[in-house]
Design a protein around this motif. Structure first.
Motif, short mmCIF file in Angstrom:
data_model
loop_
_atom_site.label_atom_id
_atom_site.label_comp_id
_atom_site.label_asym_id
_atom_site.label_seq_id
_atom_site.Cartn_x
_atom_site.Cartn_y
_atom_site.Cartn_z
N THR A 199 0.85 -1.20 0.00
CA THR A 199 0.00 0.00 0.00
C THR A 199 0.89 1.24 0.00
N CYS A 245 -8.84 -7.26 2.03
CA CYS A 245 -7.92 -6.33 2.70
C CYS A 245 -8.64 -5.27 3.50
N ASP A 291 1.67 -2.87 -9.85
CA ASP A 291 1.41 -3.45 -8.54
C ASP A 291 1.64 -4.95 -8.72
N LYS A 296 2.60 -11.46 1.07
CA LYS A 296 1.95 -12.17 -0.04
C LYS A 296 2.88 -13.22 -0.62
N SER A 325 5.06 -7.04 -1.76
CA SER A 325 4.67 -7.10 -0.36
C SER A 325 5.14 -8.41 0.24
N1 PLP Z 1 -2.05 -4.68 -4.07
C1 PLP Z 1 -2.66 -5.87 -4.18
C2 PLP Z 1 -2.95 -6.43 -5.53
C3 PLP Z 1 -3.02 -6.58 -3.03
O1 PLP Z 1 -3.63 -7.77 -3.14
C4 PLP Z 1 -2.75 -5.99 -1.76
C5 PLP Z 1 -3.21 -6.67 -0.53
O2 PLP Z 1 -4.13 -7.46 -0.56
C6 PLP Z 1 -2.08 -4.77 -1.72
C7 PLP Z 1 -1.76 -4.13 -2.89
C8 PLP Z 1 -1.71 -4.13 -0.41
O3 PLP Z 1 -0.57 -4.77 0.12
P1 PLP Z 1 -0.10 -4.58 1.63
O4 PLP Z 1 -0.98 -5.46 2.45
O5 PLP Z 1 1.32 -5.04 1.65
O6 PLP Z 1 -0.22 -3.15 1.97
#
Ligand code: PLP
Length: 375
Positions: free
Chosen positions: A69, A308, A162, A188, A185
């Protein structure tokens, strides 16, 4: 409990746990100049070097963050300044929230970005910043990134990817494709929650400006003391190869289709671990949260759309953008983790069938039924 929500967060990998425990023993702040500080700095820089090598970048072009994020926001704030910003219609909220007022690039019914429309938008929006995810978190659909990157290059646009759902799962050299930056991230890919990175093409990292001014960490590009143990775990997890879960996913989808489910995004190339299953039914679809609760009571963790967001179940903007507005409230996501055990899929199929049978017989009333236990 059977955990089938890897796209929300992968289980912690033992290699990541070991690296974190070792780093926790390390006193000191990497910014301190004494011996303990220098030792902490070595842990930090070694994590940076491993991750940069893993993702084909130079260590100096990798900026550690608290997650994707923050990495998405860093990229959009700095690289999007003074440019029109174009984002895919199925982007994660991390990107959508960082780019209010962005021009939306539509997707086809398969979930893939519509390339002719992207080209038309690039013609009318000069020097844009284009944000596209490599794979969608809800459907697993992979965008045709190489084609999108060539269009961006042709129209002098920057591309931010992303890469959260493909990093560590699908081998893609984002910078070689032409991306200006990409976000990853830790949680994940089998690392801990709360760590991530923005990785930039040569020469672009120095344009990144911190979102919170701090002590000049990350060469003045991201303020705040880096979370050393989490970053050590991140680097260790990224080195671990992950199993191909496609065969397990196919079995789940076959069984779900036999119950009347639709597989969202099935026409596109997809992540091997992800199924997005809508359950339409004759009297309107079975609500996603009803399915999730019934499966949870049977001992299976899956999610409704994007998990999320603070526990709330919103209608899926992803399915709506794909033209499945009717199913935007009745699809669940099953995302298989790296540590899927023998038997998990068989048990899930039994529970899914029982849930679907009850739901389609008596819509809206499955969460109050006795728990469905897998054999
Ligand atoms: N982008 C995608 C495609 C995601 O699936 C997520 C989390 O689910 C994020 C960004 C955000 O990642 P983070 O949890 O590391 O902030």
């Amino acid at each position: 409990m059977v955990y089938l929500d890897a796209n929300a967060s992968e289980p912690l990998h033992p290699a990541a746990r070991a690296a974190m425990l070792a780093a926790l023993e390390q006193p000191g702040n990497p910014a301190s100049i004494h011996g303990a500080g220098r030792a902490a700095r070595r842990v930090l820089e070694s994590a940076r070097e491993s991750l940069a090598a893993r993702f084909h970048a130079a260590p100096g072009d990798l900026i550690f963050t608290s997650g994707a994020t923050e990495a998405d926001a860093l990229a959009i704030h700095a690289l999007g300044a003074g440019r029109p910003v174009l984002i895919g219609a199925t982007e994660h909220d991390a990107v959508r929230a960082a780019a209010p007022g962005a021009v939306i690039i539509p997707v086809r019914q398969s979930g893939e970005v519509d390339l002719p429309t992207l080209e038309a938008l690039l013609r009318t929006h000069e020097n844009a910043l284009v944000c596209l995810m490599s794979a969608n978190n809800e459907t697993g659909v992979l965008h045709p990134l190489a084609d999108a990157a060539s269009l961006c290059a042709r129209y002098h646009a920057l591309l931010h990817v992303d890469a959260v759902q493909t990093a560590g799962r699908v081998e893609i050299d984002y910078l070689a494709l032409g991306a200006a930056s990409f976000a990853v991230s830790a949680h994940k890919l089998g690392g801990p929650l709360g760590a991530g990175a923005l990785i930039c093409a040569a020469g672009l990292a120095d344009h990144i400006k911190p979102l919170i001014a701090g002590g000049g960490q990350e060469r003045g590009r991201r303020g705040g003391t880096p979370a050393l143990p989490a970053l050590a775990g991140f680097a260790a997890a990224a080195m671990v190869a992950r199993p191909d879960l496609r065969a397990a996913r196919e079995r789940i989808e076959q069984a779900a289709r036999a119950c009347g489910a639709l597989v969202m995004g099935e026409a596109a190339p997809r992540l091997g671990n992800t199924s997005c299953l809508a359950l339409p039914g004759a009297r309107g679809g079975v609500r996603a949260e009803t399915q999730v609760i019934a499966l949870d009571m049977a001992g299976f963790c899956v999610s409704a759309g994007s998990a999320c967001s603070s526990g709330k179940v919103a209608r899926s903007h992803v399915l709506a953008a794909m033209g499945y507005a009717d199913h935007a409230g009745d699809a669940i996501r099953v995302s298989l983790p790296w540590n899927l055990r023998d038997g998990d899929v068989d048990q899930f199929i039994v529970a899914y069938r029982a849930m679907a049978e009850r739901a389609l017989r008596k819509p809206g009333d499955i969460s109050s039924s006795p728990p469905v236990r897998a054999a």
